[in-house]
Write a protein that holds these residues in place. Structure first.
Motif, PDB file in Angstrom:
ATOM      1  N   LEU A 101     -14.675 -26.680 -23.890  1.00 51.01           N
ATOM      2  CA  LEU A 101     -15.895 -26.376 -24.644  1.00 51.01           C
ATOM      3  C   LEU A 101     -16.863 -25.656 -23.786  1.00 51.01           C
ATOM      4  O   LEU A 101     -16.898 -26.049 -22.671  1.00 51.01           O
ATOM      5  N   GLN A 149     -20.231 -38.383 -22.207  1.00 47.61           N
ATOM      6  CA  GLN A 149     -20.118 -37.467 -23.610  1.00 47.61           C
ATOM      7  C   GLN A 149     -20.148 -35.992 -23.106  1.00 47.61           C
ATOM      8  O   GLN A 149     -19.113 -35.355 -23.823  1.00 47.61           O
ATOM      9  N   ALA A 186     -19.005 -35.001 -20.351  1.00 46.76           N
ATOM     10  CA  ALA A 186     -17.636 -34.836 -19.465  1.00 46.76           C
ATOM     11  C   ALA A 186     -16.521 -34.640 -20.649  1.00 46.76           C
ATOM     12  O   ALA A 186     -15.591 -33.633 -20.395  1.00 46.76           O
ATOM     13  N   ALA A 187     -16.449 -35.509 -21.669  1.00 47.44           N
ATOM     14  CA  ALA A 187     -15.500 -35.498 -22.798  1.00 47.44           C
ATOM     15  C   ALA A 187     -15.553 -34.390 -23.277  1.00 47.44           C
ATOM     16  O   ALA A 187     -14.377 -33.474 -23.518  1.00 47.44           O
ATOM     17  N   ALA A 188     -16.538 -33.470 -23.627  1.00 51.64           N
ATOM     18  CA  ALA A 188     -16.609 -32.437 -24.532  1.00 51.64           C
ATOM     19  C   ALA A 188     -16.331 -31.278 -23.444  1.00 51.64           C
ATOM     20  O   ALA A 188     -15.194 -30.348 -23.702  1.00 51.64           O
ATOM     21  N   VAL A 189     -16.823 -31.371 -22.126  1.00 52.06           N
ATOM     22  CA  VAL A 189     -16.381 -30.220 -21.137  1.00 52.06           C
ATOM     23  C   VAL A 189     -14.767 -30.267 -20.853  1.00 52.06           C
ATOM     24  O   VAL A 189     -14.155 -29.233 -20.764  1.00 52.06           O
ATOM     25  N   SER A 190     -14.454 -31.389 -20.692  1.00 52.01           N
ATOM     26  CA  SER A 190     -13.030 -31.513 -20.433  1.00 52.01           C
ATOM     27  C   SER A 190     -12.073 -30.802 -21.439  1.00 52.01           C
ATOM     28  O   SER A 190     -10.958 -30.619 -21.108  1.00 52.01           O
ATOM     29  N   LEU A 191     -12.385 -30.685 -22.762  1.00 51.71           N
ATOM     30  CA  LEU A 191     -11.864 -30.294 -23.736  1.00 51.71           C
ATOM     31  C   LEU A 191     -11.759 -28.795 -23.832  1.00 51.71           C
ATOM     32  O   LEU A 191     -11.143 -28.066 -24.452  1.00 51.71           O
TER      33      LEU A 191
END
Lengths: 274, 290, 241
Positions: free
Chosen positions: B199, B190, B192-197
């Motif tokens: 954020l 979760q 990782a997904a947010a960081v990859s955006l």
């Protein structure tokens, strides 16, 4: 049923003690917890000036001296007197007691009397007010009007909370504590301006526990509800009558006054609150 | 008896074709359920009867009844106890949000990943060790008398303030651990997904990790709140006259323990429903997760 | 050259996962990474997205060295979208909220301002009726398409796909691959780690075979699939085809 059992025990006790009765007054024979020994309870720790140095067996201090004199008059001396320690609650808990009587400034009240037995009073304690010097400098005097505006503290298990309400009814809610030490701590921290204690405890607190303590005044002992101290017995304990006999005798021959004069001499000279 | 059955069947069955009555298995289970209910009822009744009959036969019962279950004392003291209970409620209401907030701050400190923030992380670790290691009552005593003893003027030396501070300090250490467990339970993917955006770490925490973490730990945190509801009574040790202290005053006045029983009843009225609600919440959450 | 990777090394403890990888990706190109599990495909993608710091080597995006330790990773990640095998949607948000979160936080614009952009993306991928659904109310294929929309909403220059169909039921794989085809047709630069050999062969411009942390062989799909030069490539293909 219960009474039958009790009567049986008493009868047995009488028989067993018959030959050793020379050591005791007839009254107390067979009525004590342990045959031939009187077990007296006091506080843990016990405070000056009631007991000096927390060592009641020396007979030093007002209550230590009174207790030993009562014991002596009931026929117990030396090794025949055993001291134990209890908290306030233990004395009024249901169930078997580990003492014959308990002496630690128990005020006699009708409410309490329903659940435990008191002896005749051995002392009439004036309730008094301890403050610190800053309060005196700020204008606190020994009048009810002046005391009303102070922030009050007291010890929960004493009669003080009720008396503060009744005699002063202060403007602010009072704060209550587990013991004298805690209430003195709150006085030091400035969380309360005044605490109510019996006069001997108040004198000790002001002189020893506080750097700038002052006993501002005492309430008259003759009022509607004098604070009288009595020995506590388990309800229905027949030994109480023997103790009352001893106390009456001590009052009659001046012994009690003498003990009071010896250990509670500072109590005079504190102004009476109007 | 046969006729209504025949009439009902076509109406109920309709297009379904065949009406199924309870299966043999269902009937058997129904019988068994009835039997176990009966056994439970009888054994409960017997147990209660045994207590009601046997306890009063004990030699000390009369004394215990007089000292703990005294009707007169109860009636005289109960209304005032109820009044005093509001102070407990009030203390609870102002402590709970502060604990939730400070506990969260501690949990976030502890989660700090950048080396520059290591002192904060260390602080949070030591804090949690310290306040979870010391009994609440000691913290209340030390802070409640100690800090005002430094010479704070009124009203800043009030036992209400410092009692609250002590409760908040103690309880937030536990609540921070609850939050932390929640934060750690959120899968790394979760983050990782947010960081990859693109954020920021703060946003990842605020919008992605915390909302999920907090939802997960609400039941556990509620358990802490229930014990807080009971522990606010400890503040009475430094002066405030709440229900426990008021009961103590009555105990001294009447030399009788009934006021404590009254206080316990009042606490139960609040904590039992709360405990049940939390248990249901936990059960529901477990069902959802499985 | 859109993306250029030179001599990339990455290790986790004693385990060296990337051993000197070189890779060049042109604008609009689709590169497929194939190879056994553990060959380093995912790690390579995570390094490009800066989710993992590299131990040695460089990655250049439009000539800018994004592996420079002084470089702030956040704006770089905004330029490179990534989609994961397990979708990784935020379960507490609706599909629309999932898509709007990053644009809102990064551009500072309001939901209302951003909504038309998001709605257009949902329309385009036939998910307009799923915007207000939560992830657990959608099929795997729908979730993965929302994840792609979420990445696209940041208008990335490069998209990374990490085995995005591996967790899907077979009948749902197609709808996700269709999305990738559409993106390719629009000229999106893409790198895929994939086990879909048929798809790689059909759409990729270049296929790289990774083995034990190295790119053992790369070339156009017809060459790599029909006439692999390396024995290990042939062996791998014989197992999966």
């Amino acid at each position: 049923m219960k009474h039958l059992v009790k009567a049986g025990i008493v009868a047995l006790g009488l028989g067993a003690v018959a030959h050793s009765a020379w050591a005791q007054g007839d009254c107390a024979a067979g009525k004590t917890l342990t045959d031939g020994v009187l077990t007296i309870a006091t506080g843990n720790p016990a405070y000056f000036p009631w007991v000096i140095d927390d060592a009641p067996e020396t007979g030093k201090g007002f209550e230590a001296a009174v207790a030993l004199e009562i014991a002596r008059r009931m026929g117990f001396e030396g090794d025949a007197v055993k001291w134990v320690r209890t908290s306030f609650d233990e004395a009024i808990q249901p169930g078997a007691k580990n003492f014959d009587f308990n002496i630690q400034q128990y005020s006699i009240t009708p409410e309490r009397d329903e659940f435990i037995d008191f002896s005749a009073p051995y002392y009439t304690a004036a309730q008094s007010v301890v403050v610190r010097k800053p309060a005196v400098d700020a204008g606190a005097t020994a009048t009810v009007d002046s005391l009303k505006s102070l922030k009050w503290g007291a010890v929960e298990s004493t009669t003080s909370p009720g008396l503060i309400q009744e005699l002063i009814s202060p403007d602010a809610d009072m704060l209550l504590y587990n013991d004298v030490a805690d209430s003195v701590e709150a006085l030091k921290a400035g969380q309360v301006d005044a605490i109510m204690l019996d006069l001997p405890s108040a004198l000790f607190t002001a002189a020893v526990l506080l750097d700038d303590g002052v006993v501002l005044g005492q309430f008259e002992t003759g009022g509607d509800s004098p604070d009288e101290l009595g020995l506590v017995f388990e309800e229905g304990n027949p030994l109480r009558d023997c103790a009352n006999e001893a106390i009456a005798a001590m009052k009659a021959d001046g012994t009690l006054k003498a003990i009071e004069a010896e250990w509670l001499q500072d109590a005079t000279g504190v102004p009476v609150i109007k | 008896m046969g006729a209504p059955d025949r009439q009902a069947a076509p109406a109920g069955a309709g297009a379904a074709g065949r009406e199924f009555g309870p299966s043999r298995r269902e009937l058997r289970e129904r019988r068994e359920r009835r039997r176990s209910l009966l056994i439970a009822a009888v054994s409960t009744a017997l147990t209660i009867a045994a207590i009601v009959i046997l306890v009063p036969m004990t030699p000390g019962w009369e004394r215990v009844q007089k000292a703990f279950f005294n009707e007169g004392v109860f009636l005289k003291t109960f209304p005032k106890l109820l009044d005093a209970f509001w102070l407990d409620v009030a203390m609870f209401l102002w402590c709970a949000p502060l604990i939730a907030l400070w506990g969260l701050v501690l949990a976030l400190m502890r989660d700090a990943r950048s080396p520059a923030l290591y002192p904060l992380k260390l602080f949070a670790i030591l804090y949690s060790d310290l306040f979870r290691g010391v009994p609440v009552i000691l913290v209340i005593y030390l802070i409640g008398f100690g800090i005002p003893g430094l010479g704070l003027p009124r009203p800043w030396n009030s036992p209400y303030i410092w009692g609250t501070v002590a409760l908040v300090l103690s309880y937030s250490a536990y609540v921070a651990e609850v939050y932390r467990a929640g934060i750690e339970s959120i899968h790394e993917s979760q983050r990782a997904a947010a960081v990859s955006l693109g954020l920021s770490h703060g946003d990842v925490m605020r919008f992605v990790v915390l909302p999920q973490a907090i939802r997960r730990v609400i039941p556990a945190a509620m358990n802490n709140l229930i014990s807080l509801q009971k522990d606010v009574a400890l503040v009475s040790f430094i002066g405030p006259v709440e229900i426990f202290r008021q009961a103590g005053v009555y105990k001294s006045l009447y030399a009788n323990f009934t006021p404590y029983v009254g206080a316990a009843l009042i606490f139960l009225v609040v904590t039992v429903p709360a405990t049940r609600a939390v248990d249901r919440m936990i059960a529901r959450q477990q069902r959802r997760q499985s | 050259m859109k993306l250029e990777i030179t001599d990339l090394w990455k290790k986790f403890g004693a385990n060296v996962v990337c051993k000197g990888i070189d890779l060049a990706v042109n604008e609009g190109e689709m590169v497929c990474l194939i190879g056994a599990s553990g060959s380093g495909k995912s790690t390579l993608l995570r390094c490009i997205n800066l989710l993992e710091p590299v131990d040695d080597g460089r990655i250049l995006l439009d000539g800018l060295e994004i592996t420079d330790p002084e470089q702030d990773p956040q704006p770089i990640r905004q330029r490179i979208g990534m989609v994961f095998q397990s979708y990784n949607l935020f379960p507490h948000m609706t599909a629309l909220e999932n898509v709007l979160l990053a644009p809102r936080r990064i551009t500072g614009r309001s939901r209302a301002e951003l909504r038309p952009m998001a709605e257009a993306l949902f329309e385009r991928f036939n998910l307009a009726d799923r915007m207000t659904h939560y992830p657990d109310q959608m099929s795997g294929g729908q979730q993965q398409r929302v994840a792609i929309i979420r990445a696209l909403a940041m208008k990335p220059e490069v998209m990374l796909f990490d085995e995005v169909t591996s967790a899907l039921d077979p009948e749902l794989v197609g709808e996700v691959l269709d999305v990738l085809r559409a993106l390719k047709a629009e000229g999106m630069t893409m790198i895929l780690a994939t086990h879909e050999m048929g798809f790689a062969r059909e759409v990729a411009d270049k296929v790289c075979f990774l083995d034990a942390g190295r790119i053992l062989e790369e070339g156009p799909p017809e060459q790599l699939f029909e006439r692999p030069r390396e024995a290990r490539t042939a062996e791998f293909l014989s197992r999966v085809l």
